[in-house]
Every structure is written in C-alpha cells, then in structure tokens.
Design a protein around this motif. Structure first.
Motif, PDB file in Angstrom:
ATOM      1  N   HIS A 102       0.935  -1.452  -0.072  1.00  0.00           N
ATOM      2  CA  HIS A 102       0.417   0.296   0.055  1.00  0.00           C
ATOM      3  C   HIS A 102       0.537   1.254   0.133  1.00  0.00           C
ATOM      4  O   HIS A 102       1.413   1.337   1.301  1.00  0.00           O
ATOM      5  CB  HIS A 102      -0.955  -0.498   0.849  1.00  0.00           C
ATOM      6  CG  HIS A 102      -1.876   1.066   0.963  1.00  0.00           C
ATOM      7  ND1 HIS A 102      -2.921   1.614   0.590  1.00  0.00           N
ATOM      8  CD2 HIS A 102      -1.845   1.970   2.156  1.00  0.00           C
ATOM      9  CE1 HIS A 102      -3.411   2.623   1.100  1.00  0.00           C
ATOM     10  NE2 HIS A 102      -2.643   2.854   1.353  1.00  0.00           N
ATOM     11  N   ARG A 103       0.768   2.025  -1.234  1.00  0.00           N
ATOM     12  CA  ARG A 103       2.162   3.053  -1.610  1.00  0.00           C
ATOM     13  C   ARG A 103       3.618   2.280  -1.352  1.00  0.00           C
ATOM     14  O   ARG A 103       3.809   1.503  -2.492  1.00  0.00           O
ATOM     15  CB  ARG A 103       1.819   3.641  -0.380  1.00  0.00           C
ATOM     16  CG  ARG A 103       0.404   4.872  -1.199  1.00  0.00           C
ATOM     17  CD  ARG A 103      -0.071   5.629   0.108  1.00  0.00           C
ATOM     18  NE  ARG A 103      -1.215   6.734  -0.180  1.00  0.00           N
ATOM     19  CZ  ARG A 103      -1.998   7.603   0.690  1.00  0.00           C
ATOM     20  NH1 ARG A 103      -1.714   7.853   1.630  1.00  0.00           N
ATOM     21  NH2 ARG A 103      -3.022   8.297   0.630  1.00  0.00           N
ATOM     22  N   ARG A 104       3.971   2.450  -0.410  1.00  0.00           N
ATOM     23  CA  ARG A 104       5.178   1.761   0.501  1.00  0.00           C
ATOM     24  C   ARG A 104       5.527   1.100   1.520  1.00  0.00           C
ATOM     25  O   ARG A 104       6.078   1.575   1.748  1.00  0.00           O
ATOM     26  CB  ARG A 104       6.079   3.472   0.489  1.00  0.00           C
ATOM     27  CG  ARG A 104       6.526   4.116  -1.119  1.00  0.00           C
ATOM     28  CD  ARG A 104       7.023   3.292  -2.013  1.00  0.00           C
ATOM     29  NE  ARG A 104       8.529   2.900  -2.292  1.00  0.00           N
ATOM     30  CZ  ARG A 104       8.923   1.922  -3.007  1.00  0.00           C
ATOM     31  NH1 ARG A 104       7.846   1.385  -3.948  1.00  0.00           N
ATOM     32  NH2 ARG A 104       9.879   1.286  -3.122  1.00  0.00           N
TER      33      ARG A 104
END
Length: 222
Positions: free
Chosen positions: A204-206
């Motif tokens: 999730h994102r980074r």
C-alpha cells in the motif's frame, strides 16, 4: 544529555559490554546532531574524524565502484554504530559515504578522543574488537549473498529481516532498495510486483506487509 547519551551507548552493540565508567566517559564526549532526510553525513575519501551512533532514523552507508554504480554496504538504524572501523584508524579516510534515508537523530563522537579512551581501557578495547569481528562476519555474509544468490532470494531475505509479520515496513525508494540489493530499480519494481501478485506480500503505497512468510523463507533459502 550525558545520561541520555549513556543510555543509548549502553544499548549499542559496540559498547553494551563496556564498563560503566567507560560508557559515561564516552557519553561525555558525545554531541547530538539532527539529520534531515537526504542529508550527507560524510563522504567517501574525507578524513574519518567522527563516528556516529544512531538514536532514531536510518542511515545508509554506500560506496561507488569504478563504473559509478552505487552499492549499499549497510543500513544503520537505532543503536547501531556507523563509520566505526575507519574512525578507529589514525589518519584514515572514510571508505564509503553515508546519507540519511529518514529524518534522523544521532550521537557524534570525536574519533581521536574515542581512540585514546579505547587505548587506555582494555575492557573497552575488548568490547570494540568483539563488535568489529561480528560486523566483519556480517559483511562477508552480505558479500556472499550479492555474489551467489539471485534477486528473489535477496529481496525475500531483506523483507524477512525488515518486516515482522505483525508490522508493516516502509520501503525505501526503488533506487535505494536496488543499491542495497546490488541491482537496478527496474528489477526491484518488477520483483515487488511479482511478490504482490503471488500474494507473498501486500503493498500500500510504500508500505509492505508479509502475507506468506513460509514462501519468503523458501525463496531466501532459509
């Protein structure tokens, strides 16, 4: 500040078995330094005048090869000693460069003063030598991994080491991760995508979280 510095030094692998009197003398030498993300701590080839103990944040030690490719030698997180070996050799220069991957707080110790104290204290010298022997073994293991294991194994091992199953791990950029794993950013992105599609991890994102620890253990050869 000296008591706070002493507490951090007691927790550091390099000094945790040192005598209390030596720890307090080291703490009296320490000065705090705040590093914003991206700050250059020291540059390869500069005089090794200081060593650093990380309080919070993350530092990356890396060096360039003849072709200009960057290789990450270590990531220094809380309680870890950075630039120790170079700083313990008189008139030495830093053999690598160091940058802050996150906003970080460190203790800075004058290298010459630490060398003098170490020479006066056999107990401190023994603690430091034991620490550097372990660091040397860790570095040899890392070099073997880079030379003899494939990227799947290196990435799986990195995620296992950095990501407790119950917690997430904030990934560095693909460029930073590639430098750590001895590859290029495009391959890191591709492998992360494969791990995600195979449901070994969530992304999730980074932020990454391990879903299938057993699969990563097999890939890492553990």
């Amino acid at each position: 500040m000296p008591e706070r510095a002493a507490q951090l030094l007691r927790l550091s692998a390099a000094f945790q078995v040192a005598r209390e009197s030596d720890v307090r003398e080291l703490a009296a030498l320490a000065r705090p330094r705040t590093l914003p993300r991206g700050a250059l701590v020291f540059r390869q080839g500069e005089p090794a005048s200081s060593l650093y103990v990380v309080e919070t944040g993350l530092l990356r030690v890396s060096r360039l090869n003849a072709s200009g490719r960057e290789l990450t030698l270590m990531l220094g997180g809380p309680r870890q000693l950075v630039a120790g070996v170079s700083a313990f050799v008189q008139d030495a220069t830093y053999s690598a460069s160091c940058t802050a991957l996150e906003d970080s707080q460190v203790l800075v110790l004058d290298a010459a003063a630490v060398r003098q104290l170490t020479c006066r204290s056999p107990a401190l010298a023994e603690a430091v030598l034991t620490y550097f022997a372990r660091r040397h073994a860790d570095l040899l293991t890392r070099m073997e991994d880079l030379l003899f294991s494939d990227l799947n194994a290196r990435l799986a091992a990195h995620l296992l080491d950095q990501t407790p199953c119950s917690d997430g791990y904030a990934l560095p950029t693909n460029s930073e991760l590639a430098a750590l794993l001895g590859t290029v950013p495009e391959l890191v992105s591709r492998k992360l995508g494969e791990f995600y599609r195979q449901r070994h991890i969530t992304l999730h994102r980074r932020s990454v979280r391990i879903l299938d620890e057993a699969a990563l253990q097999r890939l890492a050869g553990r």
